[in-house]
Design an enzyme around this catalytic site. Structure first.
Site, PDB file in Angstrom:
ATOM      1  N   ASN A 185     -38.179 106.229 -43.170  1.00 46.93           N
ATOM      2  CA  ASN A 185     -39.165 107.282 -42.545  1.00 46.93           C
ATOM      3  C   ASN A 185     -38.566 107.698 -41.225  1.00 46.93           C
ATOM      4  OD1 ASN A 185     -41.442 107.003 -44.720  1.00 46.93           O
ATOM      5  ND2 ASN A 185     -40.849 104.867 -44.307  1.00 46.93           N
ATOM      6  N   GLU A 186     -38.045 108.926 -41.181  1.00 50.36           N
ATOM      7  CA  GLU A 186     -37.574 109.657 -40.074  1.00 50.36           C
ATOM      8  C   GLU A 186     -38.705 110.070 -39.466  1.00 50.36           C
ATOM      9  OE1 GLU A 186     -34.891 108.788 -39.211  1.00 50.36           O
ATOM     10  OE2 GLU A 186     -33.326 108.556 -40.690  1.00 50.36           O
ATOM     11  N   PRO A 187     -38.632 110.797 -38.251  1.00 48.35           N
ATOM     12  CA  PRO A 187     -39.311 111.391 -37.493  1.00 48.35           C
ATOM     13  C   PRO A 187     -39.861 112.712 -38.311  1.00 48.35           C
ATOM     14  CG  PRO A 187     -37.268 111.001 -36.182  1.00 48.35           C
ATOM     15  CD  PRO A 187     -37.104 110.590 -37.483  1.00 48.35           C
ATOM     16  N   THR A 204     -29.540 108.968 -37.441  1.00 49.35           N
ATOM     17  CA  THR A 204     -29.347 107.747 -38.390  1.00 49.35           C
ATOM     18  C   THR A 204     -28.005 107.771 -39.051  1.00 49.35           C
ATOM     19  OG1 THR A 204     -31.631 107.572 -38.655  1.00 49.35           O
ATOM     20  CG2 THR A 204     -30.376 106.775 -40.199  1.00 49.35           C
TER      21      THR A 204
END
Ligand code: F6R
Length: 662
Positions: A185-187, A204
């Protein structure tokens, strides 16, 4: 002794062990808790976290088994949870912990990704856990990276349904990425998000580049459980280790909830524990600046840290700090202790000054081993002191612990084989052996795909390339090939980025060297943020060997040598251990026990030694997040350390290395 906040719910009694010695002694739980919005437990190291979390999982499984219930675990991949998995495997083998009836759901998988791929999380989980425990393979769930794009939504829905059918997740393990991601769950990931396909953040992908032999090979997408999926777990343990995680740990624990930092959503979860080692905890307020929170016990160590912080904060040299500076930054109690600002300023100034060790204050005519995890850590991290120690006529052995072969590019292998072929063509070396070797190498390389494990011949060539570079590097320092030892510890010899755990064979090799040299002083890499954890593992092998020699055991059941003799004859006087940090970060001057100045010429010599590691120059396969070459980082870092001291009002040196006495 209580900077460990919230020692209560959900934590085994082991968590009640003493807290980090550097914490303030009278800081109350409440003060830290007001700021820390996730229950946070700080322990010494990675292994300690592994034991705590594995114990908690084992307790849960056992209790549920006794009640005739299944346990559903949410699992993560990455370097952080590996220790937990090793501990669970140990408990399975030696303590009868059974995983029959345990159901697992992994957080994520790259997309697209074949399950059998070298890089898949499926393979990671089977190699690091499932194949070594008695879990029913049908109870293992990992998002399927091989589904067709048009089936992705269905796959995600099926995954959510399967979690629901299993009764939800009882215990979820999380790591945290430098972006603050949990799962992938990236920014930008929202609180309501569920299992879905996501784009990976550039940071990432760069972090993963090391595992994929180059950023270009890292998939751009992944399937991941969403924030909402994760927050539904009944209990969550999020783990972080190493100095490189310190800023994001502080942000996640103390910062506001923010869609840009997924881990902050854990602040809303009623039963989450953040387990961090000291290095990852370094920027938490209760560790970094506890006086801002509450009354503290001004130990000598805290005094130095406080005064250095104040000097940097107000931009004045230490000796110029005034009563008002102290008062405005909640540090009046420190002045009160000393009577006047001048007294405390002087004390800290002198303490820092006493850390400076030029050549005349460094060891002379001693036996020294410099343990270098990879060939080049020696000159990158301690090239300055090494030269001075040579000049001081110490007997020096540089022990390269691993071959570093996975970090050599294939094109370098071709170049060296071409070199051999040319010599063979001129009958300078035996063509009979060169020609078949060259053919074998070229045949393999022509077909090689990213991530394929090299054939032994190529692994050997890569190893030898690095050995020759290492010798060349120490020759710049005034040593010879006789001073170099190549230990080739077995744990590293997988041919892959993933390494085996440290075992008795690794420890025995280190121990043998210690017994042979009987050093007065050893240098050890004390950094925890190298990309693959190799430095940490090398330190583990050295610590275990020293513990055996001191007759104290090593406290690590798996690596203990059953036949290890602890008779007084085999015991050594304990060498002093100086920790250096590698290419990634330097010790802060407050932590350093010794600061070793370097002149312009000494820094130039050190850089020349680094240049000898040609296979790592220009663009190393595993550069980490930093665009700069290793020598450039070294130059900046060593000059920066000197500049820090200068700004504090101490002497103005050209460059400096820092060491911590263990
Ligand atoms: C892994 C995962 C990621 C990692 C995180 C930290 O399944 O979902 O969120 O936990 O990237 O990785 P390491 O532990 O390698 O630093």
């Amino acid at each position: 002794m209580i900077p460990v906040a919230h020692l209560d719910a959900g934590v085994s009694s082991e968590a009640r062990e003493p807290s980090p010695s550097r914490g303030p002694s009278r800081l109350t739980h409440t003060a830290a808790a007001q700021l820390e919005k996730i229950r946070t437990i700080v322990v010494d190291d990675h292994q300690h976290i592994a034991r705590l979390v594995a114990n908690r999982i084992a307790t849960l499984i056992t209790e549920k088994q006794a009640a005739g219930e299944r346990t559903t675990l949410g699992l993560a991949t990455g370097s952080t949870p590996i220790g937990v998995y090793r501990e669970l495997i140990r408990m399975h083998r030696h303590e009868g912990l059974s995983f029959r009836g345990v159901v697992t759901f992994n957080l994520d998988e790259y997309y697209p990704m074949r399950g059998e791929s070298f890089h898949s999380y499926r393979r990671f989980m089977w190699e690091n856990l499932f194949s070594q425990i008695d879990i029913d393979p049908r109870s293992v769930h990992i998002p399927k990276g091989e589904v067709a794009r048009e089936d992705v939504d269905d796959e995600c829905r099926r995954y959510e349904d399967a979690i629901a059918r299993a009764g939800g997740i009882d215990f979820q393990i999380l790591g945290i990425g430098k972006t603050g991601h949990i799962g992938f769950n990236e920014p930008g990931s929202g609180a309501e998000s569920r299992t879905r396909l996501v784009m990976l953040d550039a940071i990432t992908r760069r972090d993963a580049a090391a595992d994929f032999f180059g950023e270009d090979f890292v998939p751009r997408e992944a399937l991941t459980m969403g924030i909402a999926t994760i927050l539904e777990a009944r209990e969550i343990a999020i783990l972080a280790t190493g100095e490189h995680k310190a800023p994001i740990v502080q942000r996640a624990v103390e910062g506001e909830i923010d869609v840009e930092v997924a881990a902050t959503f854990l602040q809303r979860h009623p039963n989450t524990t953040f387990y961090v080692d000291r290095a990852a905890a370094a920027e938490l307020t209760r560790i970094a600046t506890p006086w801002l929170l509450d009354e503290v016990d001004w130990t000598p160590d805290l005094t130095v840290r406080g005064v250095v912080w104040l000097s940097q904060k107000v931009g004045k040299g230490i000796l110029k700090l005034t009563q008002r500076d102290y008062a405005e930054h909640k540090m009046s109690s420190l002045v009160a202790r000393y009577g006047t600002p001048g007294a405390v300023n002087g004390e800290v100034f002198n303490t820092l000054g006493a850390k400076i060790r030029g050549k005349s204050k460094l060891p002379r005519e001693k036996r020294i081993i410099c343990f270098s995890p990879h060939p080049d850590d020696d000159v990158i991290s301690m090239g300055g002191i090494l030269r001075k120690l040579v000049e001081n006529e110490n007997e020096i052995t540089v022990a390269y612990m691993t071959s570093g072969n996975i970090a050599v590019f294939d094109h370098d292998v071709r170049r060296y084989v071409d070199f051999l072929e040319r010599l063979a063509a001129e009958s300078k070396v035996e063509a009979n052996s060169v020609v078949p070797l060259a053919k074998k190498v070229y045949d393999f390389l022509d077909e090689k795909k990213a991530g394929d494990v090299d054939i032994p011949e190529i692994q050997d060539i890569k190893r030898v390339i690095r050995e020759a570079e290492a010798v060349s590097g120490i020759e710049v320092m005034g040593l010879t090939r006789e001073n170099a030892r190549f230990l080739n510890l077995p744990f590293y010899q997988t041919g892959k980025v993933a390494k085996d755990p440290i075992g008795p064979a690794d420890v025995a090799i280190v121990r043998k060297l210690l017994e042979e040299i009987r050093p007065d002083l050893i240098f050890v890499a004390g950094d925890l943020s190298d990309p693959h954890g190799t430095h940490r593992m090398c330190k583990e092998a050295i610590d275990a060997a020293l513990a055996q020699l001191r007759g104290t055991g090593d406290g690590r059941r798996e690596t203990e040598q059953p036949e290890a003799s602890t008779s007084s004859a085999s015991r050594l006087p304990s060498p002093e251990v100086w920790l250096y940090r590698g290419a990634w970060q330097e010790w802060p001057v407050t932590d350093a026990s010794y600061l070793v100045p370097m002149s312009q010429e000494e820094l130039r010599l050190k850089i020349q030694a680094i240049f000898k590691h040609q296979s790592q120059k220009d663009s190393a396969p595993f550069p980490g997040q930093d665009e700069r070459e290793f020598w450039q980082r070294v130059e900046h870092r060593n000059k920066d350390t000197a500049a820090v001291l200068d700004r504090l009002g101490l002497a103005e040196y050209f460059a400096m290395e820092a060491y911590v006495v263990d």
